[in-house]
Structure formats: C-alpha cells, structure tokens
Design a protein around this motif. Structure first.
Motif, PDB file in Angstrom:
ATOM      1  N   ILE A 192       1.696   3.253  -2.311  1.00  0.00           N
ATOM      2  CA  ILE A 192       1.552   4.649  -1.919  1.00  0.00           C
ATOM      3  C   ILE A 192       0.564   5.257  -2.902  1.00  0.00           C
ATOM      4  N   GLU A 193      -0.517   5.861  -2.387  1.00  0.00           N
ATOM      5  CA  GLU A 193      -1.570   6.384  -3.250  1.00  0.00           C
ATOM      6  C   GLU A 193      -1.865   7.838  -2.898  1.00  0.00           C
ATOM      7  N   ILE A 194      -2.421   8.571  -3.867  1.00  0.00           N
ATOM      8  CA  ILE A 194      -2.765   9.977  -3.676  1.00  0.00           C
ATOM      9  C   ILE A 194      -4.147  10.235  -4.248  1.00  0.00           C
ATOM     10  N   SER A 195      -4.860  11.196  -3.656  1.00  0.00           N
ATOM     11  CA  SER A 195      -6.222  11.483  -4.082  1.00  0.00           C
ATOM     12  C   SER A 195      -6.521  12.962  -3.898  1.00  0.00           C
ATOM     13  N   ALA A 196      -7.366  13.507  -4.765  1.00  0.00           N
ATOM     14  CA  ALA A 196      -7.811  14.887  -4.624  1.00  0.00           C
ATOM     15  C   ALA A 196      -8.970  15.014  -3.653  1.00  0.00           C
ATOM     16  N   ASP A 197      -9.790  13.942  -3.559  1.00  0.00           N
ATOM     17  CA  ASP A 197     -11.027  14.032  -2.775  1.00  0.00           C
ATOM     18  C   ASP A 197     -11.181  12.956  -1.707  1.00  0.00           C
ATOM     19  N   GLY A 198     -10.222  12.057  -1.570  1.00  0.00           N
ATOM     20  CA  GLY A 198     -10.303  11.008  -0.569  1.00  0.00           C
ATOM     21  C   GLY A 198     -11.110   9.802  -0.999  1.00  0.00           C
ATOM     22  N   SER A 199     -11.545   9.765  -2.277  1.00  0.00           N
ATOM     23  CA  SER A 199     -12.310   8.609  -2.740  1.00  0.00           C
ATOM     24  C   SER A 199     -11.700   7.961  -3.980  1.00  0.00           C
ATOM     25  N   ALA A 200     -11.257   8.748  -4.933  1.00  0.00           N
ATOM     26  CA  ALA A 200     -10.609   8.216  -6.145  1.00  0.00           C
ATOM     27  C   ALA A 200      -9.092   8.301  -5.965  1.00  0.00           C
ATOM     28  N   TRP A 201      -8.412   7.145  -6.073  1.00  0.00           N
ATOM     29  CA  TRP A 201      -6.994   7.071  -5.735  1.00  0.00           C
ATOM     30  C   TRP A 201      -6.127   6.741  -6.939  1.00  0.00           C
ATOM     31  N   THR A 202      -4.941   7.348  -6.983  1.00  0.00           N
ATOM     32  CA  THR A 202      -3.938   7.089  -8.009  1.00  0.00           C
ATOM     33  C   THR A 202      -2.691   6.533  -7.331  1.00  0.00           C
ATOM     34  N   THR A 203      -2.142   5.452  -7.881  1.00  0.00           N
ATOM     35  CA  THR A 203      -0.952   4.833  -7.303  1.00  0.00           C
ATOM     36  C   THR A 203       0.298   5.614  -7.670  1.00  0.00           C
ATOM     37  N   LEU A 204       1.088   5.972  -6.659  1.00  0.00           N
ATOM     38  CA  LEU A 204       2.365   6.658  -6.874  1.00  0.00           C
ATOM     39  C   LEU A 204       3.535   5.694  -6.890  1.00  0.00           C
ATOM     40  N   ALA A 205       3.470   4.666  -6.056  1.00  0.00           N
ATOM     41  CA  ALA A 205       4.571   3.714  -5.946  1.00  0.00           C
ATOM     42  C   ALA A 205       4.032   2.393  -5.426  1.00  0.00           C
ATOM     43  N   THR A 206       4.705   1.312  -5.793  1.00  0.00           N
ATOM     44  CA  THR A 206       4.278  -0.025  -5.382  1.00  0.00           C
ATOM     45  C   THR A 206       5.464  -0.804  -4.842  1.00  0.00           C
ATOM     46  N   GLU A 207       5.296  -1.395  -3.684  1.00  0.00           N
ATOM     47  CA  GLU A 207       6.302  -2.269  -3.078  1.00  0.00           C
ATOM     48  C   GLU A 207       5.778  -3.696  -3.088  1.00  0.00           C
ATOM     49  N   THR A 208       6.604  -4.632  -3.507  1.00  0.00           N
ATOM     50  CA  THR A 208       6.193  -6.040  -3.539  1.00  0.00           C
ATOM     51  C   THR A 208       7.102  -6.938  -2.715  1.00  0.00           C
ATOM     52  N   ALA A 209       8.223  -6.388  -2.231  1.00  0.00           N
ATOM     53  CA  ALA A 209       9.157  -7.216  -1.466  1.00  0.00           C
ATOM     54  C   ALA A 209       9.762  -6.418  -0.324  1.00  0.00           C
ATOM     55  N   GLY A 210       8.920  -5.755   0.430  1.00  0.00           N
ATOM     56  CA  GLY A 210       9.400  -4.957   1.546  1.00  0.00           C
ATOM     57  C   GLY A 210      10.008  -5.808   2.647  1.00  0.00           C
ATOM     58  N   ASN A 211      10.970  -5.217   3.368  1.00  0.00           N
ATOM     59  CA  ASN A 211      11.609  -5.947   4.463  1.00  0.00           C
ATOM     60  C   ASN A 211      11.698  -5.119   5.736  1.00  0.00           C
ATOM     61  N   GLY A 212      10.826  -4.100   5.863  1.00  0.00           N
ATOM     62  CA  GLY A 212      10.785  -3.314   7.085  1.00  0.00           C
ATOM     63  C   GLY A 212      11.821  -2.216   7.114  1.00  0.00           C
ATOM     64  N   GLY A 213      12.115  -1.746   8.326  1.00  0.00           N
ATOM     65  CA  GLY A 213      13.052  -0.643   8.449  1.00  0.00           C
ATOM     66  C   GLY A 213      12.427   0.650   7.977  1.00  0.00           C
ATOM     67  N   THR A 214      13.206   1.434   7.222  1.00  0.00           N
ATOM     68  CA  THR A 214      12.727   2.710   6.680  1.00  0.00           C
ATOM     69  C   THR A 214      12.693   2.644   5.168  1.00  0.00           C
ATOM     70  N   ASP A 215      11.519   2.921   4.608  1.00  0.00           N
ATOM     71  CA  ASP A 215      11.360   3.010   3.157  1.00  0.00           C
ATOM     72  C   ASP A 215      11.227   4.477   2.790  1.00  0.00           C
ATOM     73  N   ASP A 216      12.063   4.931   1.871  1.00  0.00           N
ATOM     74  CA  ASP A 216      12.094   6.346   1.483  1.00  0.00           C
ATOM     75  C   ASP A 216      11.808   6.458  -0.004  1.00  0.00           C
ATOM     76  N   TRP A 217      10.586   6.819  -0.337  1.00  0.00           N
ATOM     77  CA  TRP A 217      10.163   6.935  -1.732  1.00  0.00           C
ATOM     78  C   TRP A 217      10.359   8.371  -2.198  1.00  0.00           C
ATOM     79  N   THR A 218      11.098   8.529  -3.295  1.00  0.00           N
ATOM     80  CA  THR A 218      11.403   9.858  -3.816  1.00  0.00           C
ATOM     81  C   THR A 218      10.960   9.951  -5.273  1.00  0.00           C
ATOM     82  N   ALA A 219      11.110  11.151  -5.848  1.00  0.00           N
ATOM     83  CA  ALA A 219      10.749  11.417  -7.251  1.00  0.00           C
ATOM     84  C   ALA A 219       9.305  11.057  -7.542  1.00  0.00           C
ATOM     85  N   LEU A 220       8.404  11.371  -6.623  1.00  0.00           N
ATOM     86  CA  LEU A 220       6.986  11.007  -6.808  1.00  0.00           C
ATOM     87  C   LEU A 220       6.255  12.005  -7.699  1.00  0.00           C
ATOM     88  N   ASN A 221       6.366  13.303  -7.409  1.00  0.00           N
ATOM     89  CA  ASN A 221       5.870  14.363  -8.289  1.00  0.00           C
ATOM     90  C   ASN A 221       4.403  14.171  -8.691  1.00  0.00           C
TER      91      ASN A 221
END
Length: 446
Positions: free
Chosen positions: A113-142
């Motif tokens: 999950i990444e965020i950007s101010a201008d759509g070109s330079a990105w900062t990582t908010l969260a990383t998943e390495t073993a996803g299994n589908g369904g619904t992923d709910d990422w919280t406390a991103l701030n």
C-alpha cells in the motif's frame, strides 16, 4: 484475529468468532452508555474518485470499478504478469488512516500500500508478503497524501489481480492544493468565413478579438480554419486579417475544407502555416507545455498507417502526466454531422494511453461530454471530449443529443478557454461578448 501492533500498520480479516463478536457488542454498548457517544470513524474518501491502473483485463473491468461502491463490479488486471498496480486520486491531500481491500478470487499474495503527494514519488504504508485473499483491512496508517496505490508484486493465482472494492478512509484536507505550472490555452474550430469586419454579421473578427483579449500561452485550431476551399489567397484575405494576428502562437490542425483546395489537398493550409503546421514534415505533430503533452492530428487521414504508428510511438515516448489531442472530426457529437466513426481507432489508442482530453470542431456548436470510453460508456478513467466549432462559421443546430453529453450551446459564437496545471484542467466557453456561457468542472489528469 487482529494482528498485535503498537503504532505500526495492521491488517485484519473480517472473520470474528461469535463469542468475540458478542463481547465487542456488549463492550460497545457499555461505552455508549458511559460516554453518551461512540468515537466517529474516519470517512470514506475514495468512493467515485478518478482511478487508473497498470492494465485492465477487459473494458468492463477498469480501475473505476474498484471505487464505485458496487460489490458486484470489479477491477481486474491483465493475466499472468507482475507487477501490476491500481491507483486512486483522492482529489486533495488527506490524512489516510485505513485501506480496506476486498479481493476477488484472483488476489495479491504480495503487495504494497503506497501513498504519494504528486502521483510520482511513492512512500510505502504497508507491505503484505503472505496474502490469502478475502478482505484485507489495513489500519493505523496515519500518512498524508493525495494518491493511494496498491502495488502488486506477486499474484496469488495464475491469473491477475482483481478487486471488488478498494476503500481509502481518512481525514480530508480543507482545500484542494493549487496546481503548479499553470497556463491558459484558447481553442476553436471552423473559423474564417469569406467576410471581414466591415460586415456586422461576420463572426471571426469577433472571436479573434475575444481570443486575443484572453492572451493565452498559445492557440489551438480544430480544422476548417478557412472557408470554403481553404485556398492560400483566402487564408491571406480573411483568416490572416483576424486569427492571423497570433499565427506564431497557433498550433493548427486541418479540417475537411482544407482538403478542397484545387491546388492540392492541404496546399493552402500548408503554404499559409508552413512549419507551424508541419514541424516534422507531416500534418500531424506533438509538443509539450508544462506537464502536458499535446497531440495535433489530421483526421482526414486516420486511415493512414503511418500516422497511426506515429501516434502509438509518440504516446509511448511521452513522460508527461497529462495528454490532450486536437483534431477535426469528433467521435461523438449532437450536431448536424453527428458521430464520426473515423475517429474511433484513434480514440482507442488515446484511451489505452490514459489520455485526458480531446478537442474537435466540424459541427458548428459548443458541446462537452462526461468522461467516456471509445464505445461511449461513461467511466471515470475516460476521455473528456469538447466540440468547439464556434470560431466563425454559420452555426449548426443540435439535432440528436448523444449519451454523456453534458452541455450544448448552438448560436452564440465564442472560444474555448482552457486553464491547465501540472495535474488538473478546467475550461470555460466564452462568448464574443466576453460572457462565460458554460464552465467545466476541474478534473484531474489520469
């Protein structure tokens, strides 16, 4: 069960045991009873916002489907390749607190999950390495930013990535930050009838005067610049006396009337404009201004494989974030000429390249369309088409209103005033009396 965390981002599934659900329900009731209120959740920011993706598996599986609030629709990437991504523009800088992903069977096993101010330079908010589908709910991103992206690096299946919904929650900023690199463009088509300012009914001296008062960075013409046969002598006697005052700042395209010259197709047009219209030795060319890439095309020869290949190559080379194309024949029009399918293959190329804006003439009225795809389906990632054949030729009536047509004006002559920034565009239709007859919304480039 929720993963333990302090201030780090957390992903939780939506499955809870009945016992835990009951405990939470009771606890919530106690909190409400003791405080009189529950803490308000951050609002959903991404619903219906402009979205783009690295690829779409099909025309009905576009990025916008993941942000439409409909659990039955979805985005799907092309199958069988990594990486793939999907991005949403929140429209303003926001503090993002939560991202919830509802995967289809084709899910992301590894993604960021990444965020950007201008759509070109990105900062990582969260990383998943073993996803299994369904619904992923990422919280406390701030984190603060305007653009949020899901960047998939490993598919969970042999297919692609597919999301029913991607929801971004947080606190929106108070105002939309102003764009940078702002400039103005004036555009019109179907301009110089064989008349001069000595006739009160002659319109092109009046549209030229209004265009010059706006004083834009440059001017665009959308063809049929000179009537009836676009001879060089007529260009000199009529067009040159009005719109010719800013020829050096004009970026023209030819219309069908430019092909009628007895001296040869486009002969007068080419002789009058010279290298302005033929900077690459062809009646199609491109140029850049700020973060915008402008493409000028000859819609009289959309069946020319050389022009089509040039267009594909040109779009592949550009690094600009916003793309506009101008040519004479509109794919969609509610006027007398109506829809012109000759332009559909070009629209398909522009749409695949995430182009933003198409400017046309041919029909002698003003009309703007909601974003749509080459098949005429409304979509947030579609192209905005504006018809402005209002530069001076006799107006045409509105005859058959097309789907997605948002505004139509027939009768009052005028020019299209485009206000562009590095990330946005908006416009006004300005009459020869200086009055704004219509205004478009501010849209964000794809």
């Amino acid at each position: 069960m929720p993963r333990p965390h302090a201030s780090a981002p957390s992903r939780r599934t939506t499955t809870l045991s009945l016992l835990l659900a009951a405990v939470l329900l009771v606890t919530g009731a106690l909190v409400l009873g003791s405080t009189g209120r529950a803490e308000a959740a951050d609002p959903l920011l991404s619903r219906g916002k402009p979205a783009v993706s690295s690829s779409d598996e099909a025309d009905d599986l576009t990025a916008a489907k993941a942000f439409d609030g409909d659990p039955a629709t979805r985005w799907a990437s092309a199958e069988g390749s990594d990486p793939q991504w999907i991005r949403v523009d929140l429209g303003t800088t926001a503090t993002v607190s939560r991202v919830r992903l509802k995967w289809e069977a084709a899910y992301g096993k590894a993604y960021r999950i990444e965020i950007s101010a201008d759509g070109s330079a990105w900062t990582t908010l969260a990383t998943e390495t073993a996803g299994n589908g369904g619904t992923d709910d990422w919280t406390a991103l701030n984190a603060k930013g305007r653009y949020v992206r899901v960047f998939g690096t490993a598919r969970g299946t042999s297919y692609g990535y597919s999301l029913y919904e991607a929801e971004v929650y947080g606190t929106p900023g108070d105002t939309t930050p102003p764009g940078t690199g702002a400039f103005t463009v004036v555009a019109a088509g179907d301009i110089a009838a064989q008349c001069t300012a000595s006739s009160s009914s002659c319109a092109h001296p009046k549209t030229a005067a209004q265009a010059q008062r706006i004083n834009p960075k440059f001017y665009l013409t959308m063809g049929d610049n000179q009537y009836d046969d676009a001879r060089l002598s007529d260009y000199r006697n009529y067009y040159d006396k009005t719109w010719g005052a800013f020829k050096a700042k004009t970026r023209p395209v030819p219309g069908n009337h430019e092909t009628y010259d007895p001296a040869g197709s486009l002969a007068g047009y080419k002789s009058y404009f010279g290298s302005i219209a033929y900077p690459q030795g062809k009646p199609y060319y491109s140029f850049d201004e700020g973060n915008w890439h402008f493409i000028a095309l000859d819609s009289n020869s959309f069946d020319d494989p050389a022009q089509i290949q040039w267009l594909k190559n040109d779009l592949a080379r550009t690094t600009k974030g916003c793309v506009a194309a101008s040519f004479h024949h509109p794919l969609y029009s509610s006027g007398g000429h109506g829809n012109d399918p000759v332009s559909k293959p070009v629209w398909q190329i522009l749409y695949a390249a995430k182009a933003d804006l198409v400017l046309n003439g041919h029909d002698h009225h003003y009309e703007r369309f909601a974003p749509q795809d080459p098949s005429g389906r409304a979509t947030a990632d579609g192209i905005v088409e504006i018809v402005a054949g209002t530069g001076g030729a006799e107006p045409y009536p509105i005859e058959n209103v097309q789907p997605n047509s948002q505004k139509r004006i027939s009768g009052p002559y005028g020019v299209l005033k485009l206000d562009l920034t590095d990330t946005t565009y908006t416009w006004q239709y300005v009459g020869t009396d200086g009055q704004v007859k219509d205004s478009g919304p501010t849209r964000t480039c794809h």
